[in-house]
Write a protein that holds these residues in place. Structure first.
Motif: not given
Length: 798
Positions: A423-436
């Protein structure tokens, strides 16, 4: 190679089909990407004298709790500034080979490899080492551990000997060396874990004292003595707790009541209030300690907007717009509303799946309770003859349901982990911090419901809506709602917490210790034909277990879930901090052993704080006040006992003529006339005495024959009012205390603020003076040439 890296291919000495590619970064490339990544580097030794520590008078004692200073020397502090390639002369460069640390080199190499293009086909642009790893072109990519040196011990050896070795479990961690070797992100995690463990020691001492107080008060507990007294509890016949259950004598729960008195006493109330204050002090002092680390590790000005976009983000986004901060650098932008909506829907689905599993376990509880009651009634448990006297329907149901709940929790945990990452990969956060941060919130929300839902059910649902024997509340129209023992559901909540905390700790240790060790052992056995002496460093590291990019995420998650158990339900289990302390003392050394000996070296990353875990911890701390107050009010039997104790001939329902607990058990049990039951009790009545006409049940209701028979009596409303008043008063007092403490204790120590301002000022002065010197040096040759030209011109005229 086009981006400036130097590559060297080396065949494997174990597997002929395997090739290792070593990456080297020349000086020019290091300077370029140090500026791109805003890496802060030394410009001059720091001459600011730190304030003397208040513990300096106890150095002769405290030195034994720190790593050996002869082996791990204190690092020299420098004034630092973001590196600029065209101003190299401003920086303190004694040796180009040592100027950039191995952690900095690894970080820059990882950044370059994540950006490097390897295939372009029309509009398709493929780049990044991650994609090559996913497609199997490369099997692994990792920085190297330090090599063994005979003359000087390597940093890895020092970390193992002074940090990971179990004999040093009582010593402080060498955080500066951990940060230097593994990066700030790993360093801040172990700093937080060590600080949390140190604060747990205080809570564990108080919790152990509360437990000892409970053991002592067990001998003087009047209400438990009445339950065990053959002349009181031995003559009270209790109503059946299910449709097929038998009548039972109250003193059959004597052992349970005695155990319950250990945890359900006045000391538990004091400890719950203490833990509410403790968690506030823990978070406030951690902020101060974190501010000191930010200053010492040069992460004070680590800004999120400096973080570059993830390669996966740049590859999948097709729209662009200007950066709203700089208005210069274009960055890709994708419409995330649909993606986030789908992600939220998926998370909600899994949460509903957890709630469905909880309902299934509740149905299991009801069905198994009926079965155990029926079997015990017919004496069909001959195979349990040695322990039959200790097996009660309540105990058997509670233990088996807790074990099944733990198994369901672990299975759902494994399944949801993969879903949350997708799900997180699908949402495509911009930066590594946003992803985590995005993954952290999803995983914790799921884990919160997964781990704590069964505890919330036992604490606040079970036994609260049961009706009375003549009109029981039924679930699904078939199963009677579960009832608590006469002492309450607190002992069952304690059992649930002990099983989940203990089972989780054992399972995590198996995952963190046995599995990596077994995999590495098997790998070494398969390659035992070649001695370890001829295997190079890069191939030895390849035989170790990889640490995923989310490795620290799972470590944080494990500790935060434990933090929730220690704070949310501590009123029912004062020994929770003791168990957590013991587990964490092992956890620190196990994680250190795993990082230094069983795992490949992790790619160093910058971090200023613990990220999204900080607001999560604050949310748990706020919720813990309410849950502990409600546990004491609604789950334990403390408030009804206090109301009875202070009644003192004021209320008509009390026979108490002085401040004692005599007669409390009789006062807390209502009377039911067997003839008033709408069900056929002929078969059940066979197990009851022939002259039995009434039975007792746990509630405050009017007796049969009263104009309002089986309705809640005045004692019920007094107890309910006292419970609500207790919750309101305790919550307001504790929240006010927490607010005052948060206001009084500053997040950043005053001394650290002064040192930060002083360092900024001196750094600015140093850079300015260095620039002036460079300008003077550059002007001297020009002035000399101009002087010669003027002289020649004058001579020519003459």
């Amino acid at each position: 190679m086009k981006m400036g890296l130097e590559l060297e291919a080396t065949p494997s000495v174990v597997n002929d089909k395997l090739m290792f590619v070593k990456v080297h970064l020349p000086w020019d490339v290091l300077c370029t990407y140090a500026e791109v990544l805003h890496i802060k580097l030394p410009i001059r030794p720091n001459d600011i004298t730190p304030r003397p520590s208040m513990w300096r008078f106890f150095t002769c004692i405290t030195k034994h709790f720190y790593p050996d200073e002869k082996l791990i020397q204190k690092e020299v502090e420098y004034f630092t500034a973001p590196f600029e390639k065209n101003r190299q002369d401003c920086f303190y460069i004694n040796d180009k080979d040592l100027f950039f640390t191995p952690a900095m080199r690894s970080r820059m190499a990882c950044y370059i490899l994540s950006k490097a293009q390897y295939e372009i086909r029309g509009n398709i642009n493929k780049f990044g080492i991650t994609k090559l790893l996913n497609t199997g072109v490369y099997k692994a990519a990792y920085p190297l551990h330090d090599s063994k040196e005979e003359a000087y011990p390597s940093e890895r050896y020092l970390l193992y000997n002074e940090w990971a070795n179990p004999k040093n479990f009582y010593k402080m961690q060498p955080l500066d060396l951990i940060r230097k070797y593994y990066g700030e992100k790993v360093g801040i995690y172990f700093a937080w874990l060590g600080f949390y463990t140190m604060m747990l020691a205080v809570a564990a001492v108080v919790g152990l004292g509360c437990f000892i107080y409970g053991l002592k008060s067990q001998e003087t507990s009047t209400w438990s003595k009445e339950v065990c007294d053959p002349n009181i509890g031995g003559k009270i016949v209790m109503c059946p707790q299910c449709d097929l259950c038998k009548y039972w004598i109250l003193n059959s729960t004597c052992e349970t009541s005695q155990k319950l008195s250990i945890f359900d006493n006045f000391g538990t109330l004091v400890f719950a209030v203490f833990m509410s204050i403790w968690v506030t002090l823990f978070l406030e002092f951690w902020k101060r300690y974190q501010a000191e680390l930010e200053y010492e590790w040069d992460t004070v000005e680590f800004l999120e907007q400096e973080e570059p976009p993830r390669p996966e983000y740049e590859a999948r986004c097709i729209y662009e717009r200007k950066n709203p901060i700089t208005e210069k650098v274009p960055f890709t932008f994708c419409g995330r509303c649909v993606r986030i909506s789908i992600g939220i829907g998926t998370v909600c689905f899994w949460i509903f799946l957890i709630l469905a599993s909880i309902v299934a376990i509740i149905v299991y509880r009801l069905a198994v309770f009926i079965t155990f009651s029926y079997q015990l009634r017919n004496n069909n448990l001959k195979n349990l003859e040695p322990i039959k006297e200790y097996v009660t329907p309540q105990m058997a149901t509670s233990v088996t349901a807790s074990l099944i709940s733990f198994v369901v929790i672990m299975i759902l945990n494994i399944l949801y982990e993969r879903v949350a990452i997708w799900i997180t990969n699908f949402e495509l956060p911009r930066t590594r911090t946003d992803y985590e941060n995005s993954l952290t919130m999803k995983m914790f929300l799921f884990q919160f419901v997964n781990y704590y839902s069964s505890c919330f059910y036992i604490a606040f649902v079970k036994g609260k809506i049961v009706g009375y024997p003549g009109k029981p509340v039924k679930l699904l129209g078939e199963y009677r709602s579960e009832e608590c023992d006469p002492g309450g559901c607190l002992i069952e909540l304690t059992t649930q917490l002990a099983i989940i905390m203990g089972g989780k700790a054992i399972w995590n240790n198996i995952q963190e210790v046995l599995l990596p060790w077994a995999k590495n052992w098997l790998f070494r056995r398969c390659s035992s034909s070649v001695t370890e002496k001829v295997i190079p460093r890069w191939e030895q590291d390849y035989q170790l277990q990889p640490i995923s990019q989310l490795g620290l995420f799972y470590e944080y998650l494990e500790m935060v879930i434990q933090f929730g158990f220690v704070t949310l339900f501590v009123a029912s289990f004062p020994l929770a901090p003791v168990l957590a302390l013991i587990n964490n003392l092992f956890e620190i050394r196990v994680d250190a052993w795993k990082f230094t000996t069983q795992s490949r070296r992790i790619v160093p990353q910058k971090a200023q704080d613990i990220g999204a875990w900080q607001p999560i911890l604050q949310g748990i701390a706020i919720l813990a006040v309410a849950t502990n107050a409600m546990i004491i009010a609604f789950t334990s039997d403390m408030i009804p006992r206090l109301v009875y104790y202070w009644s003192f001939s004021v209320f008509p329902y009390s026979d108490n003529t002085e401040h004692t607990m005599q007669g409390y058990i009789n006062s807390s049990l209502s009377v039911f006339n067997i003839s008033d039951s709408p069900f056929d009790l002929t078969d059940i009545a066979m197990s009851a005495p022939s002259n039995l006409t009434t039975c007792r049940y746990r509630d405050f209701r009017y007796p049969p024959g009263h104009p309002w028979q089986y309705e809640h009596n005045i004692q019920y409303w007094h107890v309910l009012g006292a419970k609500l008043a207790f919750i309101i008063v305790v919550e307001h007092i504790v929240y006010l205390t927490k607010f005052i403490l948060s206001y009084v204790i500053p997040d950043v120590p005053y001394a650290v603020k002064e040192r930060i301002k002083r360092e900024k000022y001196l750094t600015h002065v140093i850079l300015h003076e260095t620039s002036l010197k460079l300008q003077r040096h550059s002007l001297i040759p020009a002035a000399f040439v101009l002087l010669i030209c003027v002289t020649l011109f004058i001579l020519n005229i003459v």
